[in-house]
Scaffold this motif. Structure first.
Motif, PDB file in Angstrom:
ATOM      1  N   ARG A 104       0.912  -1.178   0.011  1.00  0.00           N
ATOM      2  CA  ARG A 104       0.101  -0.058  -0.063  1.00  0.00           C
ATOM      3  C   ARG A 104       0.845   1.149  -0.052  1.00  0.00           C
ATOM      4  N   TYR A 105       1.984   1.393   0.679  1.00  0.00           N
ATOM      5  CA  TYR A 105       2.885   2.283   0.924  1.00  0.00           C
ATOM      6  C   TYR A 105       4.029   2.308   0.343  1.00  0.00           C
ATOM      7  N   CYS A 106       4.504   1.277  -0.487  1.00  0.00           N
ATOM      8  CA  CYS A 106       5.721   1.378  -1.138  1.00  0.00           C
ATOM      9  C   CYS A 106       6.092   2.008  -2.480  1.00  0.00           C
ATOM     10  N   GLU A 107       6.979   2.225  -2.914  1.00  0.00           N
ATOM     11  CA  GLU A 107       7.623   3.110  -4.186  1.00  0.00           C
ATOM     12  C   GLU A 107       8.259   2.020  -4.994  1.00  0.00           C
ATOM     13  N   THR A 108       8.516   2.316  -6.129  1.00  0.00           N
ATOM     14  CA  THR A 108       9.556   1.739  -7.056  1.00  0.00           C
ATOM     15  C   THR A 108      10.796   2.787  -7.127  1.00  0.00           C
ATOM     16  N   ASP A 109      11.928   1.900  -6.814  1.00  0.00           N
ATOM     17  CA  ASP A 109      13.181   2.626  -6.897  1.00  0.00           C
ATOM     18  C   ASP A 109      13.935   2.865  -8.247  1.00  0.00           C
ATOM     19  N   ALA A 110      15.014   3.203  -8.429  1.00  0.00           N
ATOM     20  CA  ALA A 110      15.414   3.425  -9.767  1.00  0.00           C
ATOM     21  C   ALA A 110      16.044   2.244 -10.484  1.00  0.00           C
ATOM     22  N   ASP A 111      15.983   1.077  -9.483  1.00  0.00           N
ATOM     23  CA  ASP A 111      16.315  -0.308 -10.212  1.00  0.00           C
ATOM     24  C   ASP A 111      15.074  -1.134 -10.231  1.00  0.00           C
ATOM     25  N   GLY A 112      14.022  -0.511 -10.115  1.00  0.00           N
ATOM     26  CA  GLY A 112      12.704  -1.304 -10.382  1.00  0.00           C
ATOM     27  C   GLY A 112      12.274  -2.155  -9.048  1.00  0.00           C
ATOM     28  N   GLU A 113      12.853  -1.859  -7.897  1.00  0.00           N
ATOM     29  CA  GLU A 113      12.687  -2.595  -6.767  1.00  0.00           C
ATOM     30  C   GLU A 113      11.511  -1.850  -6.060  1.00  0.00           C
ATOM     31  N   LEU A 114      10.461  -2.814  -5.284  1.00  0.00           N
ATOM     32  CA  LEU A 114       9.619  -2.014  -4.419  1.00  0.00           C
ATOM     33  C   LEU A 114      10.330  -1.690  -3.107  1.00  0.00           C
ATOM     34  N   VAL A 115      10.229  -0.625  -2.706  1.00  0.00           N
ATOM     35  CA  VAL A 115      10.888  -0.175  -1.476  1.00  0.00           C
ATOM     36  C   VAL A 115      10.086   0.761  -0.531  1.00  0.00           C
ATOM     37  N   LEU A 116      10.264   0.824   0.600  1.00  0.00           N
ATOM     38  CA  LEU A 116       9.621   1.634   1.590  1.00  0.00           C
ATOM     39  C   LEU A 116      10.228   2.879   2.105  1.00  0.00           C
ATOM     40  N   THR A 117      10.051   3.827   1.487  1.00  0.00           N
ATOM     41  CA  THR A 117      10.694   5.113   2.025  1.00  0.00           C
ATOM     42  C   THR A 117      10.301   5.625   3.545  1.00  0.00           C
ATOM     43  N   LEU A 118      10.982   6.810   3.968  1.00  0.00           N
ATOM     44  CA  LEU A 118      10.478   7.264   5.357  1.00  0.00           C
ATOM     45  C   LEU A 118       8.995   7.564   5.353  1.00  0.00           C
TER      46      LEU A 118
END
Length: 344
Positions: free
Chosen positions: A49-63
């Protein structure tokens, strides 16, 4: 810069993290904590629900996403949210699904804290990083104070807490000090003893306290290099009994004041101690220090439903809809497969 951006920049500035969990150790930890696919399936939609896609295409959670998750689930006190994020990030500035699973398992109220088990040893690393707010890789006197305060169920009077604090500083602490000679454009301003393990913000605080100037906006330089809030003095002055620091700028328009801390009232070397993880772990394993099982805990278990039971169905929390939902769900399944430990 908005408050959230400032918080992110501050969280990302800390790079010295002792938490380094190998894959096999993570397998054993999750097994002892009873975290399997069923628990991950509960956490998965919450991450999605709250993740984003980083520059490498990985799903990550920012602060930002982590704060939204914490506040949605009311997992911890608001003042602890950023510190939980920093601790779980380990060696990066974002959380992968794997990082979130490990961190939530370590912080779960249901996870056992036996000091001679994998869960106890891994939790001890999270605890140490949680209170190493300066990012120096060691605790200073104030970080030790906060840990002892949180470990004590019954709040002590300041005098009693200080007595306990000085005792543990003597038992656990090591000393690596030097004399810091502070200079301005007109020459020498002051000098005082500091710990080589202190971070820039602590050095700035001491300079502001001695000179009675605002700490906010203070700009320093050591050996021709800018010395910033997240820098560690040891990296600039690895040896020697003294060092010179130049004050480049004082923001006289700032209304900030130096808040008093416990160590201000101490004259001895106790205020300059630093504590490493091995010393902390030794007293934990020897059961000399009580109350550590209370530390680094969420108020609720994010890997289990509120009833405490696990489910093979997804969380009741709503997830993104439409094409974005489908795309994230596909990436989420890929991430869960990629970061799965031992098929758990």
């Amino acid at each position: 810069m908005c408050p959230t951006d400032t918080a992110i920049a501050k969280a990302q500035g800390h790079g010295k993290c002792i938490l380094n969990i190998k894959s096999r150790e993570a397998d054993q930890f999750l097994k002892e904590a009873e975290i399997a696919d069923e628990q991950k399936q509960i956490l998965g939609p919450r991450f999605e629900r709250y993740c984003e896609t980083d520059a490498d295409g990985e799903l990550v959670l920012t602060l930002r996403g982590f704060l939204k998750l914490m506040r949605r689930l009311k997992a911890c006190r608001k003042e602890d949210e950023e510190n939980f994020f920093r601790t779980m990030c380990r060696d990066s500035n974002v959380l992968t699904f794997n990082d979130l699973v490990l961190g939530c398992a370590a912080a779960a109220p249901s996870t056992q804290h036996s000091v001679n088990s994998h869960t106890g040893r891994v939790r001890a690393r999270y605890i140490f990083d949680f209170y190493d707010r300066s990012g120096s890789g060691t605790w200073d006197f104030e970080e030790l104070s906060q840990m002892l305060s949180d470990a004590t169920k019954i709040r002590k009077e300041p005098e009693e807490h200080l007595k306990t604090l000085v005792h543990w500083a003597g038992e656990l602490g090591e000393v690596d000090v030097l004399t810091l000679r502070v200079h301005g454009s007109s020459g020498r301003l002051c000098e005082f003893r500091v710990s080589r393990r202190w971070c820039g913000s602590r050095i700035m605080r001491e300079i502001a306290r001695h000179l009675q100037v605002p700490q906010t906006g203070l700009k320093l330089q050591i050996q021709g290099k800018r010395f910033r809030e997240n820098d560690i003095l040891q990296d600039f002055v690895p040896r020697g009994d003294d060092a010179k620091v130049d004050v480049l700028y004082i923001d006289w328009d700032s209304s900030s004041t130096v808040e008093p801390i416990f160590s201000d009232s101490l004259l001895g070397l106790e205020r300059l101690v630093h504590i490493n993880f091995n010393r902390f772990m030794k007293v934990v394993e020897g059961m000399e220090l009580s109350g550590t099982s209370r530390l680094f805990r969420f108020d609720r278990d994010l890997l289990r439903n509120r009833s405490g039971m696990t489910s093979r169905t997804t969380s009741a929390m709503p997830t993104p809809t439409g094409a974005l939902c489908a795309e994230k769900s596909t990436m989420m399944r890929s991430s869960m497969a990629k970061y799965a430990y031992g098929g758990a």
